[in-house]
Design an enzyme around this catalytic site. Structure first.
Site, short mmCIF file in Angstrom:
data_model
loop_
_atom_site.label_atom_id
_atom_site.label_comp_id
_atom_site.label_asym_id
_atom_site.label_seq_id
_atom_site.Cartn_x
_atom_site.Cartn_y
_atom_site.Cartn_z
CG ASP A 104 -21.45 3.92 -19.08
OD1 ASP A 104 -20.40 4.52 -19.37
OD2 ASP A 104 -22.33 3.62 -19.92
CD GLN A 105 -13.90 3.89 -18.36
OE1 GLN A 105 -14.13 4.67 -19.27
NE2 GLN A 105 -12.67 3.58 -17.97
N GLY A 162 4.65 -4.25 1.85
CA GLY A 162 5.33 -2.98 2.08
C GLY A 162 5.56 -2.75 3.56
CB THR A 201 2.35 0.69 6.14
OG1 THR A 201 3.16 1.86 6.12
CG2 THR A 201 1.15 0.94 7.03
CG ASP A 228 7.04 -7.92 -5.40
OD1 ASP A 228 8.07 -8.60 -5.55
OD2 ASP A 228 6.94 -6.96 -4.61
CG ASP A 246 7.83 -4.96 -0.20
OD1 ASP A 246 8.53 -5.20 0.80
OD2 ASP A 246 8.00 -4.01 -0.95
CD GLU A 268 9.71 -3.54 3.50
OE1 GLU A 268 10.01 -2.71 4.38
OE2 GLU A 268 9.46 -3.21 2.33
CE1 TYR A 284 14.80 0.44 -1.08
CE2 TYR A 284 15.83 0.08 -3.22
CZ TYR A 284 14.75 -0.07 -2.37
OH TYR A 284 13.62 -0.74 -2.80
#
Length: 623
Positions: free
Chosen positions: A327-328, A355, A357, A393, A395, A397, A465
C-alpha cells in the site's frame, strides 16, 4: 557510408530500448466471471453497510477503499458492491476484490476466501483510480449501502491550496505555510504531503515538520479536505533541502561524473539501484540520468511504469534494507532512487527522455515547444516523485538529421525546445541534452544550432562512442570510441577530439561539454588481423545483441591486446573487439581536463564490473 555512422546505421545496442511487458503491469478489463451465494437483499439493506473512503489523492489519480460492516446478528456469506462513477473516473487496479465495469457502472465482488463476514466484523478492500469523481448510487448485495460516502453526490471537491513556502529550515526541521483552499461547503483541514506521503493533518495554514534528516532533499505539497472528508487537488510542490550532508561528496575536482541508469535493466540484466551501492559506484558519481521516458504526441510520457513506480522490492533488494509494502504510494526504481538520494544526498538525478528508439516523437514536440515543456514539467514534477528528480535530460537523436527516423525540424528547433524547457523548469532545475559526435564534413554537428541551444542548458552529453561497429559487416575493424584520429581511420571526423573541436568552434563553451565513455565493446568475427583495419565476416556474438558486449564480460573473455587512438582493442580467436579499460579511461579523463570540459559521462552502469572499476577510473581521472 560503407563503414556506417553511429547515428545512421542499424539500431545501436547502447540506445535500444527493450520494452519488456511484464505480468506485474496489470490493468483491469471486463472480467465476466460467474458468481454464486449472494446474501439476500433484505439482509444487505438492514444488516450491513458499505462505506467509501478516499485514502490518497495526487491530482492525476487516487487511492480509495470500501469497508463493509456486518451490523446484523447473522454471518454474511458473500458480498457484492455496485456503484456509479462519473465518466472521467475509473478504477485502474484493485486488491482483495474482483472489480469490473460496464461503462460508468462498477461492481466489486469478494474473492471467495474473504466473502464471509461475522456479525459485528468489518472487511476492507482497496483500489487505485484516475479522475476526481465520487461514487453514487451505491448498493450492497442489492440493498442500500447506508454507510454513506466521503463525498455526497453534487458536493464539489476543494480547490488546490497555494504552493507551500518553506522557512526556518534546519538540519532536522522546516516550517511550511500556504494560502487557503476554497470549497462550496467549507474546508475542514489540510493534509501535509512529504515526498508524496501524508505526514500530518492540520486545521490551520502552517505546519512545522520536526522529523527531518540532515543533508536530505524533501518535497512538500498540501491537499485540502472538506467537511464531507473529500480531498481536492494537490498543490504545487516545494523542494526543501536540510543543511549538513550525511555523506561526503565524491572528489571529482568539481567535474561532473554522470552515469545512465536504464529503466529496463531491472529485467534480464538484473541490475537495480542497489547495485550502485554494492559496487561502490554511488560514492564516485555526481549525477544519474534515468533513461528513458518516451516522447509521443508532443508530450513527455512514462516509459515502463511497472519498472519505474510499481515493482516491489524485498528488504535484501532495497537500498534502505526495508521491504516495500503493497500500500505504499511509490515503489519501483523511483522509490529506490529516493532511498539512494537519502543515503547519498550529493547525487542529482535527471529523467532522460527520448533515446534511439523514442526520438521520433521530438519532431511533433518541436512544433509547440511550450506545450511540450509543460507536459514534461508536469510529469517530472509530479508530487508523487518530484523529490526524486533534479531536472530533465533530452536525448534527441537527432534534431534536423536522421537517426532511427529522420527529422526536418530545421537547425533552430533544438534551441526553441531548450529555451522552452529552461523557461518552464527554471533556474533551480538542471536541463541538459545528449547530442551527436558526428564531426564529419557536412555531418550532424553542422546541421543544428548547438551553440544557440547551449545557452539554455547546463551541459551537453556528447556521445563520443559508436563511431564504428559491425553494422559494416566486412569491416574494416576499428575502435568504436577513438579519442583522436589515426592513420587508416575509416571516416574522418569520427572521433572524440574532432567532435569537441567542432562544438567549440560553433560557440559551445568547453565547460558545457561532457566526454562520453561506453561501458561496453563492439566487435566482429571472422577476423584474422590483430591490428585495426582488418576484414571480417560479420558481427561477433553478444549476449543481448550481436556485435556488442559488456565490459565486464569482455575483460576476462577477450582481454585487450593493444591500444590505438586512446582506446583499447582485443583479438581473441577469430573475434576482434574494441572497448575502454581503466587505463584508457584515465587517459581520456586527462584529455578532458586539459580541454577544460565540464566532466564526463558513461553509458551505462550495468556494463561495469561488480566492484565498479570503470566508474572508479573515471572519478580518479577527473580529480
Amino acid at each position: 557510408m560503407s563503414t556506417g555512422t553511429p547515428e545512421s546505421t542499424p539500431e545501436q545496442g547502447r540506445r535500444r530500448l527493450r520494452r519488456r511487458l511484464t505480468a506485474g503491469v496489470a490493468t483491469l478489463g471486463l472480467i465476466l466471471a460467474g458468481y454464486a451465494g449472494f446474501a439476500s437483499e433484505a439482509q444487505a439493506a438492514g444488516e450491513a453497510t458499505a462505506t467509501y473512503t478516499k485514502t490518497q489523492d495526487w491530482g492525476t489519480g487516487f487511492q480509495a477503499s470500501w469497508t463493509i460492516k456486518n451490523t446484523g446478528t447473522a454471518a454474511i456469506s458473500a458480498w457484492t458492491i455496485e456503484w456509479d462513477f462519473p465518466a472521467d473516473t475509473k478504477v485502474t487496479s484493485a486488491w482483495d476484490a474482483t472489480v469490473t465495469n460496464s461503462g460508468n457502472h462498477w461492481t466489486a465482488k469478494d474473492k471467495g476466501w474473504n466473502g464471509s463476514i461475522a456479525p459485528g466484523a468489518s472487511l476492507t478492500f482497496g483500489f487505485l483510480g484516475t479522475g476526481s469523481g465520487a461514487p453514487a448510487n451505491c448498493s450492497l448485495n442489492g440493498g442500500s449501502c447506508d454507510g454513506g460516502t466521503t463525498a455526497p453526490p453534487g458536493d464539489a471537491a476543494p480547490s488546490a491550496p497555494g504552493k507551500p513556502v518553506a522557512s526556518g529550515v534546519t538540519s532536522s526541521s522546516a516550517k511550511l505555510t500556504w494560502t487557503a483552499a476554497t470549497d462550496d461547503k467549507g474546508v475542514k483541514n489540510y493534509d501535509v504531503l512529504r515526498d508524496g506521503a501524508k505526514v500530518a493533518t492540520v486545521t490551520g495554514l502552517t505546519y512545522t515538520d520536526n522529523s527531518l534528516s540532515a543533508g536530505t532533499d524533501y518535497s512538500y505539497a498540501i491537499q485540502a479536505r472538506d467537511t464531507a472528508d473529500q480531498t481536492g487537488d494537490v498543490s504545487a510542490s516545494t523542494a526543501v533541502r536540510t543543511p549538513g550532508d550525511t555523506t561526503t561528496p565524491p572528489s571529482t575536482g568539481g567535474k561532473v561524473n554522470l552515469g545512465y541508469f536504464t529503466e529496463w535493466g531491472v529485467y534480464d540484466r538484473n541490475y537495480h539501484v542497489k547495485n550502485l551501492v554494492s559496487s561502490g559506484s554511488a560514492d564516485k558519481i555526481t549525477h544519474i540520468n534515468y533513461s528513458f521516458g518516451n516522447v509521443t504526441g508532443g508530450k513527455c510520457v512514462m516509459g515502463d511504469s511497472y519498472a519505474a513506480t510499481d515493482k516491489a522490492y524485498t528488504a535484501d533488494q532495497a537500498v534502505s534494507g526495508v521491504a516495500d509494502t503493497w500500500d505504499q504510494p511509490l515503489r519501483g526504481n523511483f522509490n529506490q532512487l529516493r532511498e539512494l538520494k537519502a543515503k547519498y544526498p550529493n547525487i542529482k538525478v535527471l529523467w532522460s527522455f527520448g533515446g534511439w528508439t523514442w526520438s521520433g516523437g521530438f519532431t511533433d514536440a518541436a512544433k509547440n515547444p511550450a506545450a511540450f515543456a509543460d507536459s514534461c514539467y508536469k510529469l517530472v514534477e509530479d508530487p508523487r516523485w518530484a523529490d526524486v528528480f533534479d531536472g530533465i535530460d533530452l536525448d534527441w537523436e537527432y534534431p534536423n538529421a536522421c537517426g532511427l527516423s529522420c527529422d526536418t525540424s530545421g537547425p533552430a528547433a533544438l534551441k526553441a525546445v531548450t529555451q522552452a524547457m529552461r523557461a518552464k523548469f527554471g533556474s533551480n532545475n538542471l536541463v541538459t541534452a545528449a547530442i551527436t559526435a558526428d564531426a564529419s564534413a557536412g555531418g550532424k554537428i553542422s546541421l543544428t544550432d548547438y551553440a544557440g541551444a547551449a545557452q539554455s542548458l547546463d551541459w551537453y552529453n556528447v556521445m563520443t562512442y559508436d563511431f564504428f561497429g559491425a553494422w559494416a559487416k566486412t569491416g574494416p575493424t576499428a575502435p568504436h570510441s577513438p579519442l583522436t584520429s589515426y592513420a587508416g581511420i575509416p571516416q574522418e571526423g569520427f572521433n572524440s577530439a574532432d567532435a569537441i573541436a567542432a562544438l567549440k568552434a560553433q560557440g559551445v563553451p568547453a565547460s558545457k561539454l561532457l566526454l562520453g565513455i561506453g561501458f561496453y565493446g563492439r566487435g566482429w568475427t571472422g577476423v584474422t588481423q590483430a591490428e585495426p583495419g582488418g576484414s571480417a565476416t560479420g558481427a561477433a556474438p553478444g549476449k543481448y545483441e550481436a556485435g556488442i558486449e559488456d565490459y565486464k564480460v569482455l575483460k576476462p573473455r577477450c582481454p585487450a591486446t593493444g591500444t590505438i587512438a586512446g582506446t583499447a582493442y582485443a583479438k581473441c580467436g577469430s573475434e576482434w573487439w574494441s572497448y575502454d579499460t581503466p587505463q584508457t579511461i584515465a587517459g581520456k579523463m586527462t584529455w578532458a581536463k586539459n580541454q577544460g570540459l565540464g566532466g564526463a559521462f558513461f553509458w551505462e552502469f550495468s556494463g561495469d564490473t561488480t566492484n565498479g572499476e570503470l566508474v572508479s577510473a573515471m572519478a580518479s581521472g577527473l580529480r
